[in-house]
Structures are given as structure tokens and as C-alpha cells.
Design an enzyme around this catalytic site. Structure first.
Site, PDB file in Angstrom:
ATOM      1  N   ARG A   6       0.810  -1.219   0.000  1.00 26.13           N
ATOM      2  CA  ARG A   6       0.000   0.000   0.000  1.00 26.13           C
ATOM      3  C   ARG A   6       0.852   1.282   0.000  1.00 26.13           C
ATOM      4  NH1 ARG A   6      -3.589  -2.237   4.952  1.00 26.13           N
ATOM      5  NH2 ARG A   6      -1.677  -3.464   5.182  1.00 26.13           N
ATOM      6  N   LYS A  11       8.561  -1.150   3.263  1.00 21.95           N
ATOM      7  CA  LYS A  11       7.770  -0.290   4.151  1.00 21.95           C
ATOM      8  C   LYS A  11       8.478   0.099   5.441  1.00 21.95           C
ATOM      9  CE  LYS A  11       3.970  -1.795   6.339  1.00 21.95           C
ATOM     10  NZ  LYS A  11       2.531  -2.060   6.524  1.00 21.95           N
ATOM     11  N   GLY A  14       1.448 -14.271   6.467  1.00 19.59           N
ATOM     12  CA  GLY A  14       0.644 -13.676   7.532  1.00 19.59           C
ATOM     13  C   GLY A  14       1.458 -13.453   8.800  1.00 19.59           C
ATOM     14  N   ASN A  19       0.468   2.146   6.923  1.00 23.46           N
ATOM     15  CA  ASN A  19       0.296   1.258   5.776  1.00 23.46           C
ATOM     16  C   ASN A  19       0.416   1.994   4.454  1.00 23.46           C
ATOM     17  OD1 ASN A  19      -0.152  -0.977   7.432  1.00 23.46           O
ATOM     18  ND2 ASN A  19      -2.327  -0.500   7.598  1.00 23.46           N
ATOM     19  N   ALA A  69      42.789  44.408  -4.373  1.00 22.74           N
ATOM     20  CA  ALA A  69      41.469  44.120  -4.954  1.00 22.74           C
ATOM     21  C   ALA A  69      41.595  43.840  -6.442  1.00 22.74           C
ATOM     22  CB  ALA A  69      40.540  45.302  -4.726  1.00 22.74           C
TER      23      ALA A  69
END
Ligand code: UD1
Ligand code: CA
Length: 457
Positions: free
Chosen positions: A16, A23, A78, A228, A423
Site C-alpha cells: 500500500r 515499508k 501472515g 500502511n 582588490a
């Protein structure tokens, strides 16, 4: 105290997120989510931390290093299947195992400690960390009996209309009796909408065996956010940001607008430093006391002393001393060392240079690959010419040197102690001590030339 073990679930791809990056490696306030989780858990007196890795295994392992042991989950079947992968390492051990998801970076160590205590006090076999939230969509719901006892967890996708109305959710953090956990895991099936082995099913299994199963409800629902997708990632970032800023404020740092100040997790800031809005302080940065940072400054991996001002400027991988004044609109590039009492003014870029005590480059300069001594003044528009298109060369400017405006110092070159460069000079040869170097075309005034050429009407 019983032995304590931890299992961190970090094997998922995180579909997702729609990202190349796995993730749990997405950063929240500069630190990968799973690193936050491990850092919190490391405060809890845990004997063994086992992280379950799968997608991006090498990268997760490289990130966490030896702060954890690892178990590989080859196929992501799972969360119950994930915990099973720690079986060889933990089964048969006496004690309590906390399981935490790698995508819940906001759960605090104190909350996990309270969860352990609750679990121990009730001699439970399982205790779920729950929270009541307004929008529980996507989370597992806590199903309680009429007497209010925890019965089981139902995943959002498997829940009935009535169950979906329940606002008490599973945060994905649990304490288990270690042996009961691994026994129950063997009995989890994948007979559900997603065809996955759900860790939450362990709750119902233990309950049916007549074991004590409880819930510990945290009222800090913001802690429980599971990331998620990118919307939740931004929300986690916001909550973490305010938490970090609050800790600094409690430590004596003034933050004018905490909602618009971005300080990463590992930054240290001393007392009475004031941070103005739009400022990002990142990486391993330490800032001393009584500094003024911002508005709109970006500081990444720098060490900054005390009473230093960095206004509307950027500084990376460098060391900056005390009483230094930088900006507005200066750029300190990596590998620079700015010593005390230095002034780096507007539109000055410093790269891989040492800038000695009390030296100044107040306007419009580029100083790269250089060693600048102390009390040097670099005039407006002066630069080190450090690159010939192929190689980089060093410019040395010794103590007390004065570089006039708009000078080019063509490296390799050394400007010796106490000398002056006029300079507009283009210096290609070393300048001896206390000398004045002039390297520019002489001015010629042609009297009456304008009339002669008839340039004026
Ligand atoms: C999970 C819980 C849900 C809870 C929510 C809290 C399950 C089935 N559901 O849902 O009850 O409300 O967290 O945030 O546990 N993982 C693995 N291996 C796998 C599957 C997942 O390591 O095979 C890891 C993921 O990398 C992730 C964590 O486990 O860090 C949780 O998985 P995720 O898919 O995000 O579960 P949720 O749907 O959020
Ligand atoms: Ca999740």
C-alpha cells in the site's frame, strides 16, 4: 522479573506504500520506522530481540545491525506465520514475549513497559495493547463478551457490519507467555478472507483453552498508528515531529513554531537555543547552547558550538564553532571546519575548507578546498579557483591575510602570513609573508577621450 523476549514483524513488502523502498525502512523524522521500534524496545530490558525479515531482508538487517537477531520469513503468509519463524530461537524458553509490528513507530517504551506490567500483574497468557479511535477502518477489532472480557480479534476485512462499528482496535502489539504463544501458533489456520495466518487468532485459541487473555488500553491513541500508506506516513511524521519538538522545549530550547520546525530523532540541542520557523535539523547534528537557528535553515549532520547564529542558510556534514555568524543565504558544504568567532556572510559558499578563528568572508565568496588561517579577511566577491576541469587543488591562506575584493586565488597557491592581496587581483603565484600582491592591469586614464570620439552629444 520474568525473562523478556521481543519479536518485531518486518518482513512485509508494504504494497500500500507503492514504493521501491520496503515499508519498515521508510523514515519517520529521519529514522526508519523499524529502527524507531527497535530503539524503543531496547530500553526495556529484553534478553533477545528477534526481527522477522523477508522483503528487503538484507537492507533491514544492514539498518538494524547487531541490535537484533534475525529470522527469515521466505514467504509472507501472515503475521502468525511471521512469528513462527522465531520458533527455533525462542520456543521452550520461559518468559514473556512482546510482539510489535515494524510499522508502528510511535508506540513508546513506557507504553510497552505498562503493557508488560499489566500482563504480569494479571498472570495472563496474552495481553493485547488496544486503543479506541474515531476511525478504526483497516484495524483488527477487539470483540468482548457481555461481561467485557476479551474474546477474540476480528480483522477489518473479515468483520461483519456490526463488528466494524467497534472502535476498540488491535494496535498490533501484544505480550504473550512465550511457551503458550508457540503452542497456540501451531493451531492457527488461514481460513479467512485474506487466506493468511493471522497472529490475532492466537487470542481466540488461548481464550478457548480457558487461559487468561486481557487487553491493556492506552489512551494515547496517536501512539498506535500503523503506517500502511503515505497518508499515514505523513501523519506519523507529524505526531513524531511534535513529540520531538516538545522534548526539546522541555529541555530548555525555544521553538517559535513547533508545527513548522523539523528536527530529526537523533538531534541534540543545548539550552536557550532559539529555533525559528522553517528550519530542518537532520541526521546526527548537535547544536550547543544559546544559538539562533533559522528562520529557514537546513542543517544536516553538523556539530555546532555555542552562541552561534545560522540564519536562512544550509550546512552539511561540517563542524561549526562557537560565536559564529552564518548567513543569510550561506552554504556550508561537506567536510568544512569553521572555527570560533568566524563570520560567513550572505551568498558565501564554503566547501571542504578549514576556516580559522576570527576569520571573515562577509559577502559573495566561494572558498573551496582551502585552509584559511585565523583573522583572515576575505573581501567581497573573492574566490578560490580550485578546479582546472580535471583536478582540484588546495589554496592556503595563512593567519592575518587580507584578500581584497574580487580576487581570484588560482590554486595550488599559498598566501603567506600577514600579506595583502590587492582588490581585483588574479593570484597565480605564492605571496610571501607581509607582502602586497597586485596582479591586475594598470589603470590608464585617457584625458578628453570621450569628446574626441564624439561619444557625448
Ligand atoms: C495488523 C493486524 C491488525 C492490527 C494492525 C495494527 C494482523 C492479521 N492484523 O494488520 O489486527 O489492527 O496490524 O497496525 O496481524 N508482516 C510480516 N510477515 C507477514 C505479514 C506481515 O512480517 O507475513 C509484518 C509487516 O511487515 C508489518 C506487520 O507485520 O510490519 C503488520 O502487517 P500488516 O500487513 O501491516 O498488518 P495490518 O493489515 O496492518
Ligand atoms: Ca500495518
Amino acid at each position: 522479573m520474568p525473562n523478556r523476549y521481543a519479536v518485531i514483524l518486518a518482513a512485509g513488502q508494504g504494497t500500500r506504500m507503492k514504493s521501491k523502498l520496503y515499508k519498515v525502512l521508510h523514515p519517520v523524522c529521519g529514522k526508519p520506522m523499524v529502527q524507531h521500534v527497535v530503539d524503543h524496545i531496547s530500553k526495556l530490558n529484553i534478553q533477545e530481540i528477534v526481527t522477522i525479515i523477508g522483503h528487503g531482508a538484507e537492507m533491514v538487517q544492514a539498518q538494524l545491525g547487531d541490535k537484533s537477531l534475525y529470522a527469515l520469513q521466505n514467504e509472507q503468509l501472515g503475521t502468525a506465520h511471521a512469528v513462527m519463524q522465531a520458533q527455533k530461537m525462542l520456543e521452550g524458553k520461559d518468559g514473556i514475549t512482546i510482539v510489535v509490528c515494524g510499522d508502528t513507530p510511535l508506540i513508546k517504551a513506557e507504553t510497552m513497559e505498562a503493557l508488560f506490567k499489566h500482563h504480569e500483574n494479571l498472570s495472563a497468557k496474552a495481553t493485547i495493547l488496544t486503543a479506541t479511535i474515531d476511525n478504526p477502518t483497516g484495524y483488527g477489532r477487539i470483540i468482548r463478551s457481555a461481561e467485557g472480557l476479551v474474546e477474540k480479534i476480528v480483522e477489518h476485512k473479515d468483520a461483519s457490519e456490526a463488528e466494524r462499528k467497534i472502535n476498540e482496535i488491535n494496535t498490533g502489539t501484544y505480550c504473550f507467555d512465550n511457551q503458550a504463544l508457540f503452542e497456540a501458533l501451531k493451531r492457527v489456520s488461514n481460513d479467512n478472507v485474506q487466506g493468511e495466518y493471522y497472529l490475532p487468532d492466537v487470542i481466540e485459541i488461548l481464550k478457548k483453552q480457558g487461559e487468561v487473555v486481557t487487553a491493556y488500553q492506552t489512551d494515547e491513541f496517536e501512539e498506535t498508528l500503523g503506517v500502511n500508506d503515505r497518508v499515514a506516513l505523513a501523519e506519523a511524521e507529524r505526531i513524531m515531529r511534535l513529540r520531538i519538538n516538545e522534548a526539546h522545549m522541555r529541555n530548555g530550547v525555544t521553538i517559535i513554531d513547533p508545527a513548522n520546525t523539523y528536527i530529526e530523532a537523533d538531534v541534540e540541542i543545548g539550552q536557550d537555543t532559539v529555533i525559528y520557523p522553517g528550519t530542518m535539523i537532520k541526521g546526527q547534528t548537535t547544536i550547543g547552547t544559546e544559538c539562533v537557528i533559522g528562520p529557514n535553515s537546513e542543517i544536516d549532520t553538523c556539530e555546532v558550538g555555542n552562541e552561534t547564529v545560522i540564519r536562512q542558510s544550509a550546512a552539511f556534514n561540517s563542524s561549526i564553532g562557537s560565536h559564529v555568524n552564518i548567513g543569510p543565504f550561506a552554504h556550508i558544504r561537506p567536510d568544512s571546519t569553521i572555527l570560533d568567532d568566524v563570520k560567513i556572510g550572505n551568498f558565501v559558499e564554503i566547501k571542504k575548507a578549514v576556516f580559522g578563528k576570527g576569520s571573515k568572508a562577509s559577502h559573495l565568496s566561494y572558498i573551496g578546498d582551502a585552509e584559511v588561517g585565523s583573522d583572515v579577511n576575505i573581501g567581497c566577491g573573492s574566490i578560490t579557483v580550485n578546479y582546472d576541469g580535471k583536478n582540484k587543488y588546495l589554496t592556503k591562506i595563512e593567519d592575518g591575510v587580507f584578500i581584497g575584493c574580487n580576487s581570484n586565488l588560482v590554486a595550488p597557491v599559498t598566501i603567506k602570513k600577514g600579506s595583502y592581496v590587492a582588490a581585483g587581483s588574479t593570484i597565480t603565484k605564492n605571496v610571501p609573508e607581509d607582502a602586497l600582491a597586485i596582479a591586475r592591469a594598470k589603470q590608464m586614464n585617457k584625458e578628453g577621450y570621450v569628446q574626441k570620439l564624439n561619444l557625448k552629444k
